[in-house]
Motif scaffolding. Structure first.
Motif, PDB file in Angstrom:
ATOM      1  N   ALA A  44       0.779  -1.073  -0.232  1.00 28.97           N
ATOM      2  CA  ALA A  44      -0.037  -0.068  -0.176  1.00 28.97           C
ATOM      3  C   ALA A  44       0.918   1.298   0.054  1.00 28.97           C
ATOM      4  CB  ALA A  44      -0.937  -0.106   1.410  1.00 28.97           C
ATOM      5  N   THR A  45       0.387   2.376  -0.723  1.00 31.97           N
ATOM      6  CA  THR A  45       1.095   3.414  -0.531  1.00 31.97           C
ATOM      7  C   THR A  45       0.434   4.444   0.146  1.00 31.97           C
ATOM      8  OG1 THR A  45       1.722   3.084  -3.021  1.00 31.97           O
ATOM      9  CG2 THR A  45       2.047   5.381  -2.187  1.00 31.97           C
ATOM     10  N   TYR A  46       0.958   5.183   0.966  1.00 29.74           N
ATOM     11  CA  TYR A  46       0.531   6.220   1.886  1.00 29.74           C
ATOM     12  C   TYR A  46       1.100   7.665   1.678  1.00 29.74           C
ATOM     13  CZ  TYR A  46      -0.752   2.214   4.949  1.00 29.74           C
ATOM     14  OH  TYR A  46      -1.364   0.953   5.346  1.00 29.74           O
ATOM     15  N   THR A  47       0.328   8.544   1.775  1.00 26.45           N
ATOM     16  CA  THR A  47       0.510  10.060   1.566  1.00 26.45           C
ATOM     17  C   THR A  47       0.486  10.384   3.207  1.00 26.45           C
ATOM     18  OG1 THR A  47      -0.590  10.328  -0.582  1.00 26.45           O
ATOM     19  CG2 THR A  47      -0.102  12.294   0.688  1.00 26.45           C
ATOM     20  N   CYS A  48       1.551  11.125   3.502  1.00 31.14           N
ATOM     21  CA  CYS A  48       1.770  11.837   4.613  1.00 31.14           C
ATOM     22  C   CYS A  48       1.391  13.015   5.080  1.00 31.14           C
ATOM     23  CB  CYS A  48       3.274  11.516   5.145  1.00 31.14           C
ATOM     24  SG  CYS A  48       3.814   9.642   5.148  1.00 31.14           S
ATOM     25  N   ALA A  49       0.994  13.305   6.291  1.00 28.62           N
ATOM     26  CA  ALA A  49       0.702  14.706   6.621  1.00 28.62           C
ATOM     27  C   ALA A  49       1.886  15.886   6.548  1.00 28.62           C
ATOM     28  CB  ALA A  49       0.279  15.035   8.015  1.00 28.62           C
ATOM     29  N   ASP A  50       3.148  15.388   6.429  1.00 30.50           N
ATOM     30  CA  ASP A  50       4.174  16.294   5.989  1.00 30.50           C
ATOM     31  C   ASP A  50       4.476  16.491   4.750  1.00 30.50           C
ATOM     32  OD1 ASP A  50       5.500  13.934   5.518  1.00 30.50           O
ATOM     33  OD2 ASP A  50       7.036  14.167   6.884  1.00 30.50           O
ATOM     34  N   GLY A  51       3.724  15.826   3.622  1.00 29.27           N
ATOM     35  CA  GLY A  51       3.835  15.983   2.201  1.00 29.27           C
ATOM     36  C   GLY A  51       4.581  14.698   1.516  1.00 29.27           C
ATOM     37  N   GLY A  52       5.153  13.991   2.497  1.00 27.89           N
ATOM     38  CA  GLY A  52       6.005  12.818   2.058  1.00 27.89           C
ATOM     39  C   GLY A  52       4.935  11.667   1.495  1.00 27.89           C
ATOM     40  N   ARG A  53       5.723  10.749   0.832  1.00 25.66           N
ATOM     41  CA  ARG A  53       5.100   9.375   0.226  1.00 25.66           C
ATOM     42  C   ARG A  53       5.776   8.272   0.827  1.00 25.66           C
ATOM     43  NH1 ARG A  53       0.677   9.845  -3.402  1.00 25.66           N
ATOM     44  NH2 ARG A  53       1.283   7.699  -3.967  1.00 25.66           N
ATOM     45  N   MET A  54       5.283   7.112   0.856  1.00 22.09           N
ATOM     46  CA  MET A  54       5.967   5.878   1.214  1.00 22.09           C
ATOM     47  C   MET A  54       4.870   4.811   0.755  1.00 22.09           C
ATOM     48  SD  MET A  54       5.774   5.344   5.483  1.00 22.09           S
ATOM     49  CE  MET A  54       4.197   5.433   6.205  1.00 22.09           C
ATOM     50  N   THR A  55       5.825   3.628   0.586  1.00 22.07           N
ATOM     51  CA  THR A  55       5.204   2.203   0.388  1.00 22.07           C
ATOM     52  C   THR A  55       5.392   1.438   1.317  1.00 22.07           C
ATOM     53  OG1 THR A  55       5.327   2.774  -2.030  1.00 22.07           O
ATOM     54  CG2 THR A  55       4.796   0.576  -1.454  1.00 22.07           C
ATOM     55  N   ILE A  56       4.177   0.826   1.972  1.00 24.37           N
ATOM     56  CA  ILE A  56       4.386  -0.304   2.867  1.00 24.37           C
ATOM     57  C   ILE A  56       4.222  -1.632   2.440  1.00 24.37           C
ATOM     58  CG2 ILE A  56       3.913  -1.230   5.164  1.00 24.37           C
ATOM     59  CD1 ILE A  56       3.403   1.737   6.195  1.00 24.37           C
ATOM     60  N   GLU A  57       5.225  -2.716   2.409  1.00 22.77           N
ATOM     61  CA  GLU A  57       5.110  -4.150   1.938  1.00 22.77           C
ATOM     62  C   GLU A  57       4.795  -4.847   3.244  1.00 22.77           C
ATOM     63  OE1 GLU A  57       7.031  -7.538  -0.902  1.00 22.77           O
ATOM     64  OE2 GLU A  57       8.142  -5.604  -0.407  1.00 22.77           O
ATOM     65  N   ASN A  58       3.567  -5.155   3.370  1.00 18.79           N
ATOM     66  CA  ASN A  58       3.537  -6.157   4.549  1.00 18.79           C
ATOM     67  C   ASN A  58       4.022  -7.649   4.114  1.00 18.79           C
ATOM     68  OD1 ASN A  58       2.445  -7.723   6.641  1.00 18.79           O
ATOM     69  ND2 ASN A  58       0.284  -6.649   6.762  1.00 18.79           N
ATOM     70  N   LEU A  59       4.816  -7.998   5.212  1.00 20.02           N
ATOM     71  CA  LEU A  59       5.586  -9.389   4.811  1.00 20.02           C
ATOM     72  C   LEU A  59       5.037 -10.377   5.990  1.00 20.02           C
ATOM     73  CD1 LEU A  59       9.207  -8.116   4.262  1.00 20.02           C
ATOM     74  CD2 LEU A  59       7.405  -8.777   2.501  1.00 20.02           C
ATOM     75  N   GLY A  60       3.994 -10.104   6.725  1.00 23.03           N
ATOM     76  CA  GLY A  60       3.290 -10.792   7.733  1.00 23.03           C
ATOM     77  C   GLY A  60       4.059 -10.445   9.173  1.00 23.03           C
ATOM     78  N   THR A  61       5.330 -10.977   9.289  1.00 21.41           N
ATOM     79  CA  THR A  61       5.779 -10.946  10.751  1.00 21.41           C
ATOM     80  C   THR A  61       6.729  -9.574  10.557  1.00 21.41           C
ATOM     81  OG1 THR A  61       7.642 -12.215  10.012  1.00 21.41           O
ATOM     82  CG2 THR A  61       5.900 -13.322  11.068  1.00 21.41           C
ATOM     83  N   SER A  62       6.668  -8.799   9.572  1.00 22.43           N
ATOM     84  CA  SER A  62       7.377  -7.703   9.326  1.00 22.43           C
ATOM     85  C   SER A  62       6.927  -6.736   8.227  1.00 22.43           C
ATOM     86  CB  SER A  62       8.997  -7.701   9.190  1.00 22.43           C
ATOM     87  OG  SER A  62       9.066  -8.665   7.799  1.00 22.43           O
ATOM     88  N   VAL A  63       7.432  -5.568   8.037  1.00 20.27           N
ATOM     89  CA  VAL A  63       7.015  -4.765   7.037  1.00 20.27           C
ATOM     90  C   VAL A  63       8.132  -3.997   6.064  1.00 20.27           C
ATOM     91  CG1 VAL A  63       4.797  -4.069   7.878  1.00 20.27           C
ATOM     92  CG2 VAL A  63       6.830  -2.533   8.405  1.00 20.27           C
TER      93      VAL A  63
END
Length: 114
Positions: A44-63
């Motif tokens: 999932a791609t997230y847009t942050c309140a500070d204007g940044g963006r990041m992508t989080i890949e969920n690996l189950g026991t970690s991200v």
């Protein structure tokens, strides 16, 4: 004599008063709790309140967090049985529904949404 009796009754009932203070008095607090049992998407791609963006890949026991600058960081579940809290040392991410709270050492926490 009456003062001694009042003091003894107060001492006897103190644990009851403390327990009552810890129990919610209505159901409004239960409604405010978000259901985190729904699985998070694999990526999932997230847009942050500070204007940044990041992508989080969920690996189950970690991200795996991939920042807009191309730098990635793996964060294990913390504690190990969690599916919404991830972190190590001074960095952490808490995923709650469509929001992620990102905490990095020396920085103010930032809320991001997908």
């Amino acid at each position: 004599m009456a003062l001694r009796r009042t003091f003894q009754v107060t001492l006897a009932l103190s644990p009851l008063f403390v327990a009552m203070a810890c129990v919610p008095q209505n159901n409004s607090q239960k409604a405010a709790v978000t259901d985190v049992s729904a699985p998070q998407p694999r990526t999932a791609t997230y847009t942050c309140a500070d204007g940044g963006r990041m992508t989080i890949e969920n690996l189950g026991t970690s991200v795996r967090v991939l920042g807009a600058d191309g730098v990635s960081e793996d964060l294990p579940a913390s504690p190990a049985n969690q599916h919404s809290r991830f972190g190590q040392e001074h960095d952490a991410i808490v995923i709650d529904g469509r929001e992620a709270l990102v905490m990095k050492a020396g920085s103010t926490p930032v809320t991001c949404t997908r």
